[in-house]
Motif scaffolding. Structure first.
Motif, PDB file in Angstrom:
ATOM      1  N   ALA A  14      51.475  43.041  50.900  1.00 21.18           N
ATOM      2  CA  ALA A  14      50.888  42.234  49.823  1.00 21.18           C
ATOM      3  C   ALA A  14      49.382  42.454  49.766  1.00 21.18           C
ATOM      4  O   ALA A  14      48.721  42.459  50.801  1.00 21.18           O
ATOM      5  CB  ALA A  14      51.200  40.774  50.043  1.00 21.18           C
ATOM      6  N   PRO A  15      48.828  42.621  48.567  1.00 19.37           N
ATOM      7  CA  PRO A  15      47.368  42.782  48.450  1.00 19.37           C
ATOM      8  C   PRO A  15      46.637  41.530  48.928  1.00 19.37           C
ATOM      9  O   PRO A  15      45.521  41.625  49.416  1.00 19.37           O
ATOM     10  CB  PRO A  15      47.141  43.004  46.958  1.00 19.37           C
ATOM     11  CG  PRO A  15      48.476  43.280  46.354  1.00 19.37           C
ATOM     12  CD  PRO A  15      49.517  42.711  47.262  1.00 19.37           C
ATOM     13  N   ALA A  16      47.261  40.353  48.781  1.00 19.24           N
ATOM     14  CA  ALA A  16      46.665  39.120  49.289  1.00 19.24           C
ATOM     15  C   ALA A  16      47.801  38.201  49.727  1.00 19.24           C
ATOM     16  O   ALA A  16      48.768  38.022  48.982  1.00 19.24           O
ATOM     17  CB  ALA A  16      45.836  38.436  48.203  1.00 19.24           C
ATOM     18  N   ARG A  34      53.138  44.874  29.765  1.00 19.07           N
ATOM     19  CA  ARG A  34      51.944  44.534  30.538  1.00 19.07           C
ATOM     20  C   ARG A  34      51.147  45.796  30.912  1.00 19.07           C
ATOM     21  O   ARG A  34      50.822  46.045  32.060  1.00 19.07           O
ATOM     22  CB  ARG A  34      52.301  43.758  31.814  1.00 19.07           C
ATOM     23  CG  ARG A  34      53.009  42.441  31.554  1.00 19.07           C
ATOM     24  CD  ARG A  34      52.096  41.423  30.860  1.00 19.07           C
ATOM     25  NE  ARG A  34      52.728  40.135  30.664  1.00 19.07           N
ATOM     26  CZ  ARG A  34      53.496  39.797  29.610  1.00 19.07           C
ATOM     27  NH1 ARG A  34      53.724  40.681  28.635  1.00 19.07           N
ATOM     28  NH2 ARG A  34      54.008  38.597  29.507  1.00 19.07           N
ATOM     29  N   LEU A  35      50.902  46.614  29.868  1.00 18.41           N
ATOM     30  CA  LEU A  35      50.044  47.785  30.044  1.00 18.41           C
ATOM     31  C   LEU A  35      48.880  47.650  29.073  1.00 18.41           C
ATOM     32  O   LEU A  35      49.093  47.378  27.887  1.00 18.41           O
ATOM     33  CB  LEU A  35      50.805  49.084  29.735  1.00 18.41           C
ATOM     34  CG  LEU A  35      51.877  49.527  30.733  1.00 18.41           C
ATOM     35  CD1 LEU A  35      52.650  50.716  30.174  1.00 18.41           C
ATOM     36  CD2 LEU A  35      51.264  49.887  32.079  1.00 18.41           C
ATOM     37  N   PHE A  68      52.727  34.960  49.202  1.00 14.27           N
ATOM     38  CA  PHE A  68      51.894  35.875  48.416  1.00 14.27           C
ATOM     39  C   PHE A  68      50.846  35.056  47.679  1.00 14.27           C
ATOM     40  O   PHE A  68      51.160  34.016  47.098  1.00 14.27           O
ATOM     41  CB  PHE A  68      52.749  36.614  47.375  1.00 14.27           C
ATOM     42  CG  PHE A  68      53.852  37.432  47.974  1.00 14.27           C
ATOM     43  CD1 PHE A  68      53.570  38.608  48.664  1.00 14.27           C
ATOM     44  CD2 PHE A  68      55.182  37.039  47.849  1.00 14.27           C
ATOM     45  CE1 PHE A  68      54.589  39.372  49.220  1.00 14.27           C
ATOM     46  CE2 PHE A  68      56.209  37.795  48.399  1.00 14.27           C
ATOM     47  CZ  PHE A  68      55.911  38.964  49.093  1.00 14.27           C
ATOM     48  N   LEU A  69      49.598  35.516  47.688  1.00 18.57           N
ATOM     49  CA  LEU A  69      48.525  34.799  46.990  1.00 18.57           C
ATOM     50  C   LEU A  69      48.296  35.419  45.618  1.00 18.57           C
ATOM     51  O   LEU A  69      48.228  36.636  45.475  1.00 18.57           O
ATOM     52  CB  LEU A  69      47.221  34.891  47.780  1.00 18.57           C
ATOM     53  CG  LEU A  69      47.052  33.967  48.991  1.00 18.57           C
ATOM     54  CD1 LEU A  69      45.615  34.088  49.509  1.00 18.57           C
ATOM     55  CD2 LEU A  69      47.367  32.527  48.644  1.00 18.57           C
ATOM     56  N   VAL A  70      48.183  34.550  44.590  1.00 13.42           N
ATOM     57  CA  VAL A  70      47.840  35.002  43.233  1.00 13.42           C
ATOM     58  C   VAL A  70      46.715  34.127  42.706  1.00 13.42           C
ATOM     59  O   VAL A  70      46.493  33.030  43.234  1.00 13.42           O
ATOM     60  CB  VAL A  70      49.058  34.932  42.274  1.00 13.42           C
ATOM     61  CG1 VAL A  70      50.121  35.928  42.683  1.00 13.42           C
ATOM     62  CG2 VAL A  70      49.627  33.522  42.203  1.00 13.42           C
ATOM     63  N   PRO A  71      46.020  34.573  41.654  1.00 12.30           N
ATOM     64  CA  PRO A  71      44.982  33.718  41.079  1.00 12.30           C
ATOM     65  C   PRO A  71      45.593  32.412  40.568  1.00 12.30           C
ATOM     66  O   PRO A  71      46.771  32.370  40.224  1.00 12.30           O
ATOM     67  CB  PRO A  71      44.441  34.539  39.903  1.00 12.30           C
ATOM     68  CG  PRO A  71      44.882  35.938  40.147  1.00 12.30           C
ATOM     69  CD  PRO A  71      46.124  35.866  40.961  1.00 12.30           C
ATOM     70  N   GLY A 103      51.999  45.546  25.200  1.00 17.88           N
ATOM     71  CA  GLY A 103      51.838  44.140  25.571  1.00 17.88           C
ATOM     72  C   GLY A 103      53.061  43.628  26.309  1.00 17.88           C
ATOM     73  O   GLY A 103      52.948  42.969  27.346  1.00 17.88           O
ATOM     74  N   LEU A 104      54.252  43.974  25.776  1.00 15.32           N
ATOM     75  CA  LEU A 104      55.489  43.549  26.437  1.00 15.32           C
ATOM     76  C   LEU A 104      55.587  44.124  27.848  1.00 15.32           C
ATOM     77  O   LEU A 104      56.098  43.480  28.761  1.00 15.32           O
ATOM     78  CB  LEU A 104      56.710  44.007  25.623  1.00 15.32           C
ATOM     79  CG  LEU A 104      56.930  43.356  24.253  1.00 15.32           C
ATOM     80  CD1 LEU A 104      58.079  44.057  23.527  1.00 15.32           C
ATOM     81  CD2 LEU A 104      57.233  41.866  24.410  1.00 15.32           C
ATOM     82  N   VAL A 124      47.033  29.560  38.492  1.00 10.29           N
ATOM     83  CA  VAL A 124      47.725  29.587  37.207  1.00 10.29           C
ATOM     84  C   VAL A 124      47.409  28.321  36.409  1.00 10.29           C
ATOM     85  O   VAL A 124      47.247  28.367  35.204  1.00 10.29           O
ATOM     86  CB  VAL A 124      49.258  29.718  37.416  1.00 10.29           C
ATOM     87  CG1 VAL A 124      49.978  29.712  36.096  1.00 10.29           C
ATOM     88  CG2 VAL A 124      49.578  30.978  38.196  1.00 10.29           C
TER      89      VAL A 124
END
Lengths: 99, 491
Positions: free
Chosen positions: A81-83, A17-18, A89-92, A14-15, A94
């Motif tokens: 960047a993927p998006a 992020r896996l 940079f684009l992220v979902p 969890g720490l 928040v």
């Protein structure tokens, strides 16, 4: 301290992020237990009063003259960047939108 | 075989002489190198090439050389980069799914220096994912095959670089070494590999694994070839804050062939029959006897913290890796998972889908040893033991100029033989990790065969004293012909 439970693996995952499946968690717990079992031997070493070594070569933090240099072109920086949008940079989203 | 092909089958020195004499042009050498890479594709040591750019650059080099204006000993020479050293406009997969489609927007310092010296970068070499491994099996490109025995591993993590030099694809390849990743594959593939002093070669543009241990270095057929390459890539770089300011001395001038009066330390902990293939130890002892015959003296030295090196290394390296690899989050570069719910899901799934099992294992171990309640017991203690390991070397170097050991306790193992046993893979790094922990320069060079497979001799030097290990290695090479042995399975 020896012995690592699947829940410890889950906590570390969890720490880090896996996301691990249950099987992955069990397999990792077994591997980490073997490796940490070997690492335990370090506890027997007397290090009273021994300073830590943080780096491969003793250096003080180098300083350079306070003169601006060209940074990487932002257009180039977002190429992988993927998006992206423009040079951002684009992220979902928040934050939820308010009604 | 054409003239260019037969020159390529030699080493850097043969190609240099051939180019300068006009027996072949750089264009012909680079063409021969690219053709050989294609012909040996089944080895999976090269993962990408840049044929068109390389041939255009070779044309310019050919003109310079014909005009007697070669820029350096590497001008016009084909060179391969490990796939974790960035080159503008080229991929840098690090053998990871997460960087599968990455194209570097900038050049590493070593690439800038190689290009300024006229070297022709022909392509990129296979490696273990993010340099984590000792076999070059953890790779999205598939496992590299050892040119000496195709069902055996090249070693790792710079296995592609070592295999490519052994198979005669290029005379020089760059690798990176965090716990032995240049020296171990050099040993397994029968070539020379040099890990310089920590900070000697800039890490600007090297994808980070464990920042206090990582170091770039050359692999080649001969010690003198590696010295020439290190001369080009080494020296201070203000862009790397851990780069040492001391200037790099002339390494070529250091290769005098003379070792008279020089003292070689033999660690008593490493010259025991236990845990090492007797044939490996025999070859290493023969090499040391040869150096004694050349006038060097030997003394026993002690490195009492040797039994603690692997544990210390795997705590420090994984702790640093867990921090360094946090940057792969699916936001700025690298793979992003599809149809994510939110930002947390994006991080989790991009990382879980992008990293392979060994990388996850090390991130988890590193995260665990750094986590609340364990930090001082694991990481703090490992850093203190690291000081003791460094002091062992300082003490040993009071009575000797270089330290000699086997590079590996064994010759190359079969592909798959250690895939299910990470601890056993880690334990075979016993002779190599201490030089990284202490930040010291070290090289591996061929010293004969055991059951038809290459054995490596390791020489460890004092801090910043690459010159002496290169001098000793070169002197041994002048008295033996182990570097001339060629893999029988590669025509």
């Amino acid at each position: 301290m020896s012995g690592i439970a699947p829940k410890d693996v889950a906590h570390a995952a969890g720490l880090a992020r896996l996301a691990l499946s249950d099987e992955e968690q069990l397999a990792m717990a077994k591997d980490l237990e073997g490796i940490l079992g070997h690492v335990e031997s370090l506890n027997a070493v007397d290090t009273e009063g021994v300073p830590p070594t943080l780096h491969g070569f003793e250096l003080s933090t180098p300083l350079r003259p306070d003169i601006p240099v060209e940074p990487m072109d932002p257009a180039l920086a977002v190429l992988n960047a993927p998006a992206s949008q423009g040079t951002a940079f684009l992220v979902p989203k928040v934050l939820e939108e308010e009604d | 075989m054409g003239q260019a092909e037969s020159l390529l089958a030699g080493g850097l020195a043969e190609i240099r002489e051939g180019l300068d004499r006009g027996d072949a042009t750089s264009s012909e050498i680079v063409e021969a190198s690219l053709a050989r890479i294609e012909k040996t594709a089944a080895l999976t040591v090269v993962v990408s090439t840049r044929a068109e750019s390389a041939l255009a650059e070779a044309e310019s080099a050919s003109k310079r050389i014909a005009a007697g204006q070669a820029l350096s000993p590497l001008d016009g020479i084909p060179v391969l980069l490990k796939d974790n050293i960035v080159h503008a406009g080229e991929p840098a997969t690090c053998s990871s799914r997460i960087l599968e489609n990455f194209v570097s927007p900038y050049d590493s310092t070593v690439v800038e220096r190689l290009q300024a010296a006229g070297a022709i970068l022909v392509g990129r070499a296979n490696m273990d994912e993010f340099a984590m491994g000792s076999s070059t099996e953890n790779s999205i490109h598939g496992p590299s095959h050892n040119p000496w025995k195709l069902d055996h591993a090249c070693g790792g993590s710079s296995g592609g670089s070592a295999g490519a030099v052994a198979a005669g694809l290029v005379p020089i390849a760059l690798g990176s070494d965090t716990g032995g990743s240049i020296r171990q594959p050099a040993s397994f593939c029968g070539v020379v590999g040099v890990k310089p002093t920590y900070g000697r070669v800039s890490r600007w543009g090297l994808v980070a694994f464990a920042s206090s241990l990582d170091q770039i270095g050359p692999l080649g057929r001969r010690v003198s070839d590696c010295a020439a390459a290190l001369q080009v890539i080494g020296g201070h770089d203000p862009r790397d804050s851990t780069s040492v300011p001391e200037p790099l001395p002339s390494l070529v001038n250091a290769l005098t062939g003379n070792v008279e009066g020089l003292t070689i330390g033999l660690p008593e902990e490493y010259f025991v029959e236990e845990g090492v293939d007797p044939a490996v130890l025999a070859r290493v002892r023969e090499a040391i006897a040869e150096l004694e015959a050349a006038g060097a003296k030997t003394v026993p030295v002690s490195l009492p913290n040797s039994p603690n090196t692997i544990a210390t290394y795997y705590v420090i390296a994984t702790a640093e890796a867990s921090s360094n690899l946090a940057r792969f989050d699916g936001v700025r570069y690298g793979r992003r998972a599809d149809k994510v719910k939110d930002l947390e899901d994006l991080y989790m799934r991009s990382r879980s889908e992008g990293f392979g099992a060994e990388v996850k294992r090390r991130i988890l171990l590193g995260t665990y040893v750094l986590s609340a309640g364990y930090y001082d017991a694991y990481y703090g203690q490992a850093q203190r033991v690291r000081t003791l390991i460094r002091r062992d070397f300082e003490h040993a170097f009071e009575t000797c100029d270089v330290i000699a050991t086997p590079t590996m306790p064994e010759t190359a193992f079969a592909l798959g033989a250690k895939a299910d046993d990470p601890l056993s893979m880690y334990l075979s790094d016993i002779y190599t990790v201490s030089a990284n922990l202490a930040g010291l320069p070290a090289l591996s060079m061929p010293c004969g065969l055991a059951d038809g497979m290459p054995v490596g001799l390791q020489l460890i030097g004092k801090s910043l004293d690459e010159a002496t290990i290169l001098r000793v290695g070169d002197a041994l090479e002048r008295r033996t012909d182990h570097h001339a042995a060629r893999p029988p399975e590669i025509a």
